[in-house]
Design an enzyme around this catalytic site. Structure first.
Site, mmCIF file in Angstrom:
data_model
loop_
_atom_site.group_PDB
_atom_site.id
_atom_site.type_symbol
_atom_site.label_atom_id
_atom_site.label_comp_id
_atom_site.label_asym_id
_atom_site.label_seq_id
_atom_site.Cartn_x
_atom_site.Cartn_y
_atom_site.Cartn_z
ATOM 1 C CG ASP A 225 -1.914 1.078 1.280
ATOM 2 O OD1 ASP A 225 -2.776 1.117 0.393
ATOM 3 O OD2 ASP A 225 -1.854 1.906 2.212
ATOM 4 C CD GLU A 287 -2.309 2.083 -3.389
ATOM 5 O OE1 GLU A 287 -3.433 2.596 -3.515
ATOM 6 O OE2 GLU A 287 -1.647 2.172 -2.348
#
Length: 563
Positions: A225, A287
């Site tokens: 993330d 990401e």
């Protein structure tokens, strides 16, 4: 091929240069958002046993792996992306034994399993942050995070002018042990998500422990993330612009000081060594909202990550010129470092593409849609979504699917605002509705409680009545349904080796039609208002929408042909 990238016959070619057999180079990976996939106990929240009980759906669909969004202990201020303990399972999702069972059952079915890792920030409930609050300024506990003295005579102004992605200032002031206003801490997202200090060796060492904890339990990799956000420019220089969550070519001749700093790559080189020390092919997926393509490709150099989501592709306009441009740039940039391109159209953070593509072409991607907002055309959106999916699945490289897109699910655009839980809604002063509309629990059975999501009517976000028409049991075995289109496309993609092929543009076809050859397949998408004409004798393999007139491709339709 000449210096301009064209062959002597005039066909422009972009190569997938690596011919290796690594599974991740061509895999189709399915994102499961645990809260919203399957609820085993009827409390309205999806859970790990529910996921295990529905794994056969993924086998039947034909994907290679699943990626799980966070299921770790968390106060759930940001739906689990505020992690309080990286090496356990939140009781709302089950127990650690449930995670072990899920991993084993996935592997027994031939599915790889990837878990989310959230290294940019922790929860404010994490024991580290609680220790920081109970410690003095300058202490080792505070050095795990980004604490700074405030500006102004009394330190009552934030250390800099950064804004948070979810809205408001990126700084929160704390109350010191003596009850006086004290230092400020950085949170690029929500105040419940304090940013870690990745210049601190203790942070780096502890995350290696987390990697090993899950690798030892058998996971096949990690989706990372905010992978571009770990390192901040050390002087925390002011940035007079909204920070979004993305970085581009920069403003005023410099890059945003909170995103895509070069030093972040040191972290991923260390992590790659850890993963490479384990048997099997374990992967790292970034990401990273980074542009241009060359900056993104730096994350997938041979000694760093394996994949990076192609968000520039996700956000490309629905036109032949825009699609050709981003596809070509992406393949060239990733090919230059020997990496595959990783295509994606939807995920838990963006408007579902069945709705997004129903908006007028050129509309900026909305941060949620609600009552009173301009509504997309649902019929046009689904038609274009099916065409976009068939186009994406024909491209060389890996691809990610978001749960429910195989059902053609739209965004929930009539959700009552009082039901919204995304912190974006409150932090933006109700200006941005946020991501709840794409996170609604998905429908499995049209006539069951909560549409088969769980054994009761409970659902943590309200499900719209139209979910019945999209339910899996209304589509399975129905020719022409979106579900059966996905199944056939995935089967053919594997059979034809499209993920490991190479792309050659058809120079004889131009806007508004996109056409290329990948292996033995010619792919054609018609973006124009008029029918496109197929070559004489063309053998159709698959179409995103029926061809009402043989040999003619209507608007917003993709076809696969024998090359």
């Amino acid at each position: 091929m000449n210096e301009h990238g064209t062959t002597p016959h005039g066909t422009e070619k972009t190569l997938n240069t690596h011919k290796g057999s690594e599974w991740w180079r061509h895999a189709v990976i399915y994102q499961v958002y645990p809260r919203s996939w399957a609820d085993s106990d009827g409390d309205g929240l999806g859970d790990l046993p529910g996921i295990t009980g529905r794994l056969d759906h993924l086998v039947e669909l034909g994907v290679d792996a699943l990626w799980l969004s966070p299921f770790y202990p968390s106060p759930q201020a940001d739906a689990g992306y505020d992690v309080a303990d990286y090496r356990n399972v939140d009781p709302i999702f089950g127990q650690l034994e449930d995670a072990d069972k899920l991993i084993g059952e996935a592997h027994a079915r031939g599915l790889k399993l990837i878990v989310d890792l959230v290294p940019n920030h922790t929860s404010s409930a994490h024991e580290w942050f609680q220790e920081a609050l109970a410690s003095e300024p300058g202490s080792p506990a505070r050095n795990r995070y980004v604490f700074r003295d405030g500006k102004g005579a009394n330190g009552d102004q934030p250390p800099n002018d950064w804004s948070a992605v979810f809205g408001g200032s990126a700084w929160q002031r704390v109350t010191e042990l003596d009850g006086t206003p004290g230092q400020w801490y950085l949170h690029l997202f929500d105040p419940a998500q304090p940013d870690l200090n990745w210049d601190n060796p203790e942070i780096r060492a502890d995350f290696v422990k987390t990697l090993r904890f899950w690798l030892d339990r058998g996971v096949d990799g990690f989706r990372v993330d905010v992978a571009h956000g770990l390192i901040k420019q050390r002087d925390l220089a002011n940035w007079h612009y909204p920070i979004g969550g993305a970085t581009g070519d920069g403003v005023e001749g410099r890059r945003a000081p909170m995103w895509d700093q070069d030093e972040v790559h040191e972290v991923y080189r260390e992590w790659r060594q850890v993963l490479d020390s384990y048997e099997g092919e374990r992967i790292l997926v970034a990401e990273a909202w980074v542009q241009p393509a060359e900056r993104l490709a730096a994350y997938v150099r041979p000694d760093e990550m394996h994949q990076a989501f192609n968000f520039e592709y996700l956000e490309a306009h629905w036109s032949a010129a825009a699609q050709r441009s981003v596809i070509g740039r992406s393949l060239a940039a990733n090919g230059a470092v020997g990496a595959p391109t990783t295509w994606v159209l939807s995920n838990h953070d963006v408007l579902r593409h069945a709705s997004r593509l129903g908006l007028p072409i050129g509309t900026p991607r909305p941060d949620g849609i609600g009552i009173g907002d301009p509504q997309p055309d649902p019929v046009l959106g689904l038609r274009r979504a099916r065409a976009a999916t068939l186009l994406m699945l024909s491209l060389p490289g890996g691809a990610y699917l978001y749960q429910g897109e195989e059902l053609g699910l739209p965004e929930h655009m009539t959700m009552p605002d009082e039901a919204r839980q995304d912190p974006t809604w409150e932090r933006s002063g109700h200006e941005r509705r946020g991501r709840d509309g794409c996170r609604v629990p998905i429908p499995w059975e049209a006539d069951a409680p909560s549409y088969g999501f769980g054994p009761t009517d409970a659902s943590w976000l309200p499900q719209p009545e139209l979910w019945a028409e999209y339910a899996l049991d209304r589509q399975r075995g129905v020719p022409g349904s979106t579900y059966e289109l996905y199944r056939e496309a995935l089967r053919r993609r594997r059979e034809l080796g499209l993920g490991s092929g190479e792309l050659t543009w058809d120079a004889d076809v131009s806007d508004p039609v996109l056409s290329f050859v990948n292996g033995g397949v010619r792919v054609l998408t018609n973006f124009g208002p008029d029918d496109a004409v197929l070559p004489d004798g063309a053998e159709v393999i698959l179409t995103s929408h029926p061809l009402e007139t043989p040999g003619r491709v209507p608007s917003d339709v993709t076809v696969w042909l024998r090359a």
